[in-house]
Design a protein around this motif. Structure first.
Motif, PDB file in Angstrom:
ATOM      1  N   PHE A 191       3.349  -0.873   4.037  1.00  0.00           N
ATOM      2  CA  PHE A 191       2.808   0.472   3.796  1.00  0.00           C
ATOM      3  C   PHE A 191       3.961   1.431   3.568  1.00  0.00           C
ATOM      4  CE2 PHE A 191      -1.679   0.037   4.852  1.00  0.00           C
ATOM      5  CZ  PHE A 191      -1.700  -1.185   5.499  1.00  0.00           C
ATOM      6  N   LEU A 192       3.852   2.208   2.499  1.00  0.00           N
ATOM      7  CA  LEU A 192       4.892   3.202   2.204  1.00  0.00           C
ATOM      8  C   LEU A 192       4.287   4.599   2.183  1.00  0.00           C
ATOM      9  CD1 LEU A 192       6.882   1.534  -0.735  1.00  0.00           C
ATOM     10  CD2 LEU A 192       7.420   1.511   1.715  1.00  0.00           C
ATOM     11  N   PRO A 225       2.114  -5.969  -9.910  1.00  0.00           N
ATOM     12  CA  PRO A 225       0.654  -5.955  -9.954  1.00  0.00           C
ATOM     13  C   PRO A 225       0.095  -4.900  -8.999  1.00  0.00           C
ATOM     14  CG  PRO A 225       1.404  -7.852  -8.708  1.00  0.00           C
ATOM     15  CD  PRO A 225       2.634  -7.135  -9.177  1.00  0.00           C
ATOM     16  N   VAL A 226       0.271  -3.653  -9.341  1.00  0.00           N
ATOM     17  CA  VAL A 226      -0.123  -2.544  -8.484  1.00  0.00           C
ATOM     18  C   VAL A 226      -1.076  -1.638  -9.252  1.00  0.00           C
ATOM     19  CG1 VAL A 226       0.706  -0.495  -7.247  1.00  0.00           C
ATOM     20  CG2 VAL A 226       2.046  -2.615  -7.185  1.00  0.00           C
ATOM     21  N   ILE A 284       0.880  -1.169   0.000  1.00  0.00           N
ATOM     22  CA  ILE A 284       0.000   0.000   0.000  1.00  0.00           C
ATOM     23  C   ILE A 284       0.913   1.213   0.000  1.00  0.00           C
ATOM     24  CG2 ILE A 284      -1.815   1.268   1.226  1.00  0.00           C
ATOM     25  CD1 ILE A 284      -2.765  -1.491   0.377  1.00  0.00           C
ATOM     26  N   SER A 285       0.797   2.013  -1.060  1.00  0.00           N
ATOM     27  CA  SER A 285       1.737   3.123  -1.215  1.00  0.00           C
ATOM     28  C   SER A 285       0.987   4.432  -1.397  1.00  0.00           C
ATOM     29  CB  SER A 285       2.620   2.841  -2.441  1.00  0.00           C
ATOM     30  OG  SER A 285       3.463   3.928  -2.714  1.00  0.00           O
ATOM     31  N   CYS A 286       1.482   5.496  -0.745  1.00  0.00           N
ATOM     32  CA  CYS A 286       0.887   6.812  -0.996  1.00  0.00           C
ATOM     33  C   CYS A 286       1.968   7.868  -0.954  1.00  0.00           C
ATOM     34  CB  CYS A 286      -0.228   7.115  -0.010  1.00  0.00           C
ATOM     35  SG  CYS A 286       0.250   7.048   1.697  1.00  0.00           S
ATOM     36  N   VAL A 340      -1.838   1.898  -5.068  1.00  0.00           N
ATOM     37  CA  VAL A 340      -1.448   3.273  -4.800  1.00  0.00           C
ATOM     38  C   VAL A 340      -2.733   3.999  -4.407  1.00  0.00           C
ATOM     39  CG1 VAL A 340      -0.677   5.415  -5.892  1.00  0.00           C
ATOM     40  CG2 VAL A 340       0.533   3.260  -6.338  1.00  0.00           C
ATOM     41  N   LEU A 341      -2.687   4.736  -3.279  1.00  0.00           N
ATOM     42  CA  LEU A 341      -3.874   5.441  -2.796  1.00  0.00           C
ATOM     43  C   LEU A 341      -3.670   6.938  -2.972  1.00  0.00           C
ATOM     44  CD1 LEU A 341      -4.435   3.561   0.594  1.00  0.00           C
ATOM     45  CD2 LEU A 341      -5.469   3.062  -1.635  1.00  0.00           C
TER      46      LEU A 341
END
Lengths: 435, 435, 435
Positions: free
Chosen positions: A225-226, A313-314, A187-189, A253-254
């Motif tokens: 989480f990034l 796969p993002v 989970i990256s933002c 990506v959020l």
């Protein structure tokens, strides 16, 4: 032993309640002047660490990361433009958007003509202030409303930017949560924008709430989480953690999850990755309009995760996409622009997507020749058993179909298929395929 | 060294100007009585040789070519029907369509009843003369307008056909143009019809102009142009040149390119050959209505090129297809039926298709992990660089996508993608895949 | 040597005539009280044996068949409910639907309250009697119209069921017809329902007529016809004949073929089996509306044939599907509900599907390079020869296309393609691929 799982959590949450809590966090973070490096970013991570056990990394300026170099660190204390009457035309203290992000220090008196070469406005939205950056070209500038710009009179102006641009480091936050399996969900933002609420304090708050609420759950996947600066942060993380990417089985990506628009899911470059299919299933069954769009090489950090050398796969989860709303990258992306109910709903749908991923296993029918006799097991024409879902699971559990495949082929919601599989497993009619 | 390429040519041409030149050639060729063999065909090739270095081949009658045999050669000097008043009812000197092509010699007096067994008319178009042939059944006959036919009165008629049908040879013209690569593009047109303008003087003129204008260009593919009699000519060429077919990577049959209808592209039997996809891309982006149709085993010489034992990637380019316009195979397919602007437009679109084939290579992104930093190379936010096209090319250049694949996936015109690839190549960000 | 084939038969039949004969058989079988075991089933098979050489098998109660056990045999002589006035409220002699199928024997006097726990009605269709069973739970019950049910007054009722439920056997009928090849087509229908005309006396009559009319034909496939009790019969047959299933190349379950609805074809689990494609081709070209639906794991015995351990290429042919008409499993599924013209039409379409399967071979064009010269063989422009069909067959006969593939790609009816292939074979232009 942990006993709550994603389904329990999803069923228990109150979208409005969660949305309000997310909003409170956004409001707290809003005034801070963040950039891709510097103390604003660090202060932001500190606040997040109250809620989740984030590990903070510092990567020195000058570090080579693939084709890029970690830039100098930028910090700013103050900035303004004063007219000859000593009135501040633009004041960093009032809004950090007034100064072009990464502006070099300046202190001089300039003519209106020279000043104008360093001013940015939005003629179409005369009372909004734009958000501008100059990360990779050393320069200075100010952003102001077009209304104020047109009122500027000939004369001399004092410009002052009390910033530093020096060797330092790029900071990012990472939280790793070990699951039953080594395979990961990323989970990256991006967390580098200053006073912009939707882009991307909303994404950060969603990630924080997810992380916080997954900690006590039973979960199959490991989660990473990034909280990183956009582009350079994703590139830096990938360059320094390349060997970890082999474990990433799904990712999101959020960004921009708090406006009032429909949810938009942008597929991974693969187009049919499990995350793409899970998002499709959840959103199409959500009862709300949503947009599922193919990958394109622009937008947020999926650009890096989905570069051909990684091809992870993002996907990208947002509401109104990047650049498609006028408030994007302006002072109008403020605390009025994000809504608790949108935030809560985004949270709910992301959680539902993860719930599908968590439960999406492949089973083998242990009685594949003809149907098993459900009646003698009390599973036929009995209240509380979804017979059709059980028949679908039995019929398609030949080792080639995941539960999500079955749900899609049967036209059933994943939940129904998952529960049917659980019941059948308890009666030894299904066995999990170890992959 | 040649410096102009297909793109330069395409950009420089004036469709109307080319169309008028093509029309002039058609008008010169129109009166000649061609057939699948004989002096009319040879005279036609002689005229074409003024413009292009065509090599003429002669294949003797009786030569076995697969399941067929090269027929006897047919030549004709004169033919007419006279009534008892010595009036010519049908006169070869006025139109070569009046005599059934390949009619054996005849000179006798016949009753109206017997004559009628050898007459062909078009009752639905009473003032048009049909075009008829009898290549493989020795017979004689005349074609005339239905108006004239119904006026014929009982009595005796003198029929006279001064033709010869004897061992000789089948002629065809071929031009081979060596390119940077051995792989070939085949351009084929039938050249055996007498005074019919659209079918197929139009196809011949398009092929001649293409050949003439490709000669001075830099080109990757080798080109082979065939001017052959329909069916038997294609079969003869394939039988005598079977080993050459392995080099044919793409091909087009050109026919009926001068009428006012929409362009029609009929796909090769393969259905997704590069030529099929290039034609689709160009025509769908042309701004004009066009029809893309699947292969069917009828029509022109694509029937032979796409027979299962060859299955060559050869499509058929025309405007209104074969048999779908009433003027087809009648005297109404005359110099009024073909239009310079249609001819010029057909030329332009065929050239554009070849331009795509010439440029359609596969590249590898040399910096596949994350995006390269375009900014430090002056390629980001800079005038004259199509950033989106560059990002698409970088993202999809994993060795599995040609530039045409990328253009289609990105929804961009091939030209934009080609230029982006060129720029990236110049910055060493792309390398060509040698296939 | 047999000389008539499926095409001859299909062309010769009069749908209405066949429909009337099928109807006569249905009317004869209608009164018999069938169940999944017992003498009613046996008597039914005896009647069918007048028309076709059916072999009758008896499988003892208690035999293990996969996850199931062959149940005790049920027989019944009489049953009724009498009120205190000695009036029969429900009488097995008037309709066998009045007693719940597989009811255990009972003879006692009960209060209305207790009686009601054993009564079944259809409130929405107050003058219809439902059809109920209790195969795997020992119980007793009666079915009656809701009209009569609401008139029941307090008081005592005599209930009497003169049935037996004892060890015995499950009966089924099988007919195997050897063809030129060992590979089989399976035709299966359930024969266990009592007085219900559409479900499934219609399916049984269609199977009987097919079997009877195939016997004298020349046929390529071997045919196996099964007349079995639903579910347990299919499971029993599969358990006892597992090794035979390897020969089943195509199959159809026949049920509900006599109502006035459109034909419905439910695909096999494979979805693109030859039977699925043949049914699609025939029904889409039939000129009538029809429904082609994907497999779902509910319905008739295709549930067993298409269980994942077998996954046989067996579809289901019906008119209005299972449970989709209100008369389903009620006394309204009677002799008025089935129509001779629907029966005859169902027969015709099933026969047409089998005709496609019989003729659907793969051929190789013996002259694959260029077209063969049809003219010298009298096949070009000659009356009675479908030139387009011949060209399609020649072009696509590369060993990868069956005649059905060719028909679909050409947009032609199978018949036209089959005749073209026959003509070409006679001229040695095609050779059959031995598979």
């Amino acid at each position: 032993m942990k006993t709550l799982n994603f389904t329990d959590l999803r069923k228990s949450i109150d979208q409005n309640e969660v949305g309000r809590e997310m909003y409170t966090l956004i409001a707290e973070l809003y005034p801070i002047c963040r950039s891709i490096t510097g103390d604003g970013f660090r202060k932001t991570l500190e606040i997040l660490r109250r809620d989740i056990p984030l590990k903070v990394y510092e990567v020195p300026s000058g570090t080579n990361v693939f084709d890029w170099v970690v830039p100098k660190e930028w910090n700013i204390k103050d900035a303004y433009i004063k007219n000859s009457k000593d009135e501040k035309i633009a004041d960093f203290q009032k809004s950090n958007l007034h100064v072009v992000n990464y502006s070099v220090p300046v202190k001089k008196v300039v003519s209106l003509k020279e000043l104008k070469e360093h001013l940015f406005t939005l003629p179409d939205h005369p009372n909004w202030v734009p958000y501008k950056t100059s990360y990779y070209r050393e320069d200075w500038g100010f952003c102001l409303s077009h209304e104020r710009f047109v009122e500027l009179k000939d004369g001399e102006y004092e410009v002052y930017i009390d910033s530093t641009l020096e060797d330092g480091s790029l900071s990012y936050g990472e939280m790793y949560l070990q699951g039953a399996e080594e395979e990961e969900i990323l989970i990256s933002c991006h967390a580098c924008h200053p006073s912009l609420a939707n882009d991307n304090l909303s994404g950060m708050s969603l990630a924080v709430f997810l992380a916080k609420q997954i900690v006590p759950l039973e979960h199959r996947y490991s989660y990473r989480f990034l909280f990183i600066p956009g582009t350079i942060g994703a590139i830096t993380w990938l360059a320094l953690n390349e060997e970890k990417t082999a474990k990433i089985r799904n990712g999101l990506v959020l960004s921009g999850v708090g406006d009032n628009g429909n949810i938009t899911y942008k597929k991974s470059r693969r187009g049919n990755a499990e995350i793409d299919r899970a998002a499709y299933h959840v959103l199409k069954n959500s009862g709300a309009n949503c947009d599922i769009v193919d990958f394109y090489p622009y937008g947020y950090d999926e650009r890096q995760y989905c570069s051909p050398g990684f091809n992870l796969p993002v996907g990208c989860f947002s509401r109104t996409p990047y650049g498609m709303y006028p408030e994007y990258h302006t002072s109008a992306d403020n605390l009025d622009f994000v809504q608790p109910h949108s935030l809560g709903n985004s949270y709910f749908e992301v959680l539902s997507i993860l719930e599908v991923l968590e439960g999406n296993c492949t089973y083998i029918n242990m009685n594949p020749k003809c149907e098993p006799q459900l009646g003698k097991r009390g599973l036929y024409n009995s209240i509380g058993f979804n017979e059709m879902a059980m028949l679908w699971v039995l019929n398609l559990s030949d080792g080639n179909n995941t539960l999500l495949d079955i749900a899609e082929k049967a036209g059933l919601k994943f939940d129904a298929v998952f529960i049917a599989a659980k019941t059948l497993r308890e009666h030894n009619l299904l066995k999990k395929v170890i992959t």
